[in-house]
Design an enzyme around this catalytic site. Structure first.
Site, mmCIF file in Angstrom:
data_model
loop_
_atom_site.group_PDB
_atom_site.id
_atom_site.type_symbol
_atom_site.label_atom_id
_atom_site.label_comp_id
_atom_site.label_asym_id
_atom_site.label_seq_id
_atom_site.Cartn_x
_atom_site.Cartn_y
_atom_site.Cartn_z
ATOM 1 N N VAL A 154 0.871 -1.172 0.000
ATOM 2 C CA VAL A 154 0.000 0.000 0.000
ATOM 3 C C VAL A 154 0.920 1.238 0.000
ATOM 4 C CG1 VAL A 154 -2.158 0.931 0.928
ATOM 5 C CG2 VAL A 154 -1.453 -1.367 1.566
ATOM 6 N N ALA A 155 1.973 1.176 -0.823
ATOM 7 C CA ALA A 155 2.948 2.265 -0.958
ATOM 8 C C ALA A 155 3.438 2.712 0.419
ATOM 9 C CB ALA A 155 2.345 3.408 -1.770
ATOM 10 N N CYS A 156 3.441 4.028 0.668
ATOM 11 C CA CYS A 156 4.033 4.530 1.920
ATOM 12 C C CYS A 156 3.237 4.123 3.155
ATOM 13 C CB CYS A 156 4.195 6.045 1.862
ATOM 14 S SG CYS A 156 5.496 6.530 0.735
ATOM 15 N N SER A 157 2.048 3.572 2.977
ATOM 16 C CA SER A 157 1.280 3.106 4.137
ATOM 17 C C SER A 157 1.350 1.588 4.302
ATOM 18 C CB SER A 157 -0.175 3.565 4.031
ATOM 19 O OG SER A 157 -0.253 4.951 4.311
ATOM 20 N N SER A 333 7.243 3.223 3.432
ATOM 21 C CA SER A 333 6.435 2.817 4.588
ATOM 22 C C SER A 333 7.235 2.694 5.878
ATOM 23 C CB SER A 333 5.737 1.492 4.296
ATOM 24 O OG SER A 333 6.626 0.413 4.400
#
Ligand SMILES: CC(C)(COP(=O)(O)OP(=O)(O)OC[C@H]1O[C@@H](n2cnc3c(N)ncnc32)[C@H](O)[C@@H]1OP(=O)(O)O)[C@@H](O)C(=O)NCCC(=O)NCCS
Length: 372
Positions: A154-157, A333
């Site tokens: 979820v990319a940076c999350s 992340s």
């Protein structure tokens, strides 16, 4: 239902550092070479000349001073401008798994636990080295963990979304403990030839051990709640994927790497993140004034200052919202987890903190924790 805790964290820091000065020198040498190569087209007005990058802009616009990378020589070679990795045979551990194992081993050691205490592993990262077999399964097996593992992006999350999956598994009793491992080799997706973003990212790996509170070591952080939010946006995007070859794409094409509309991201994500955190705190009968520390995603210093000002109604100190992006840059992340890893030993029993990520998707994930 079980009460759940973060027992410990681990951090792998790559061996090489690129300072802003070194980065800018390489970029400017590359720009000169490009401008010489296309001098005729530039003179004819058919092509724009590349303009120089500069250290002061980077530090002022982002707060980033340096970054760790898995390979420095390839990035700083003006004729290459991307990391240089040696391919490994399938019989050797892959690079992402190798750094994942190192971070996970540190997390286990710090909690006084072994692979036998863990029932699963999530490899949560913005980029996966390959589609399959899952990176998580390779890390799980290298550590000797029985049970299951999977990858998620979820990319940076990725890390905070992974934490919610881990917390739910432990809460419901399907696992005693889950490791959330985030190997972020962002240097391989960064457009080092683009001065608008060449300074943004760095490499790292974090690991978080999520465990049943009654099994966790004393001093763990009880998880009071997790909350996730996503909403589609093209403002941070990378089109590279398994269909790229069918589209006859060059891996170096600009849209096959990280790109963003930085200003729009800044404007849209800050209010979303502040509102998300405030709403999450309210759902567990807390407010920002009752929070000892915010461990925020580390993309941009001004972004974090704005989000914490919105929450606190005043400028945040480095004690309220610690900064690690000056040293690490944006590590996708892993950023909020590094901030937590580096800044939690001064908590007193009962102190509350919030880990929060935000990034491409858009995606926002928050985890409220209380020191036990
Ligand atoms: C990326 C970011 C640092 C850029 O900062 P900014 O203040 O928005 O800067 P801009 O892109 O508007 O550029 C401002 C000027 O500096 C110039 N500039 C851009 N990069 C430069 C560089 N490396 N060196 C010198 N000048 C540069 C631009 O061309 C522009 O010039 P102009 O005003 O003449 O057009 C900032 O927008 C940001 O951090 N956004 C948050 C999003 C994020 O980090 N997301 C990551 C994923 S979560």
């Amino acid at each position: 239902m079980h009460r759940v805790a973060i027992s410990s964290t681990g951090l792998f820091t790559p061996p090489e550092i690129i300072t802003n000065e070194e980065l800018v020198e390489a970029f400017n040498a590359f720009a000169e070479l490009e401008n010489a190569k296309y001098a005729d087209e530039i003179a004819a007005g058919k092509r724009a000349a590349l303009t120089a990058s500069n250290v002061e802009f980077i530090e002022k616009a982002s707060g980033i001073k340096r970054r760790y990378v898995m390979n420095k020589s390839g990035v700083l070679d003006p004729r290459r401008m991307r990391p240089l990795f040696t391919p490994r045979p399938d019989t050797d551990i892959s690079m992402m798994a190798e750094i994942g194992v190192k971070a996970a081993q540190e997390a286990l050691e710090r909690a006084g636990k072994t692979a036998d205490d863990v029932d699963g592993l999530i490899c949560a990262a913005a980029n996966m080295q390959r589609p399959y077999p899952a990176m998580g399964v390779e890390i799980q097996t290298a550590l000797g963990i029985k049970g299951y593992a999977f990858d998620m992006n979820v990319a940076c999350s990725s890390a905070t979304f992974g934490l919610e999956m881990a917390v739910n598994a432990v809460r419901t009793g399907s696992a005693r403990a889950i490791l959330v491992v985030s190997p972020e080799i962002t240097s391989a997706h960064l457009a080092w030839k683009d001065r608008d973003c060449h300074f943004i990212f760095g490499d790292v790996c974090t690991a978080v051990l999520v465990e049943r509170l009654d099994l966790a070591p004393p001093g763990s952080f009880e998880v009071l709640g997790t909350r996730l939010l996503s909403s589609f946006s093209n403002n941070i995007r990378n089109n590279h994927g398994f269909m790229s070859r069918a589209e006859d794409r060059d891996p170096d094409d600009r849209d096959q790497l990280f790109r963003q509309e930085g200003r729009k991201v800044f404007k849209e994500v800050c209010p979303m993140a502040a509102e998300h955190i405030a709403g999450h705190l309210a759902s567990v009968n807390l407010d920002a004034q009752g929070v000892r520390r915010f461990w925020l995603h580390q993309a941009n210093l001004a972004m974090n200052q704005l989000i914490s000002r919105k929450l606190l109604g005043r400028d945040a100190t480095l004690d309220d919202a610690p900064v690690i992006l000056d040293e690490f840059a944006n590590t996708a992340s892993a950023g909020s987890i590094i901030a937590f890893h580096r800044n939690n030993t001064d908590f007193a029993v009962g102190d509350v903190g919030v880990i929060c990520s935000f990034g491409a998707g858009y995606s926002i994930g928050s985890v409220i924790v209380k020191k036990t």
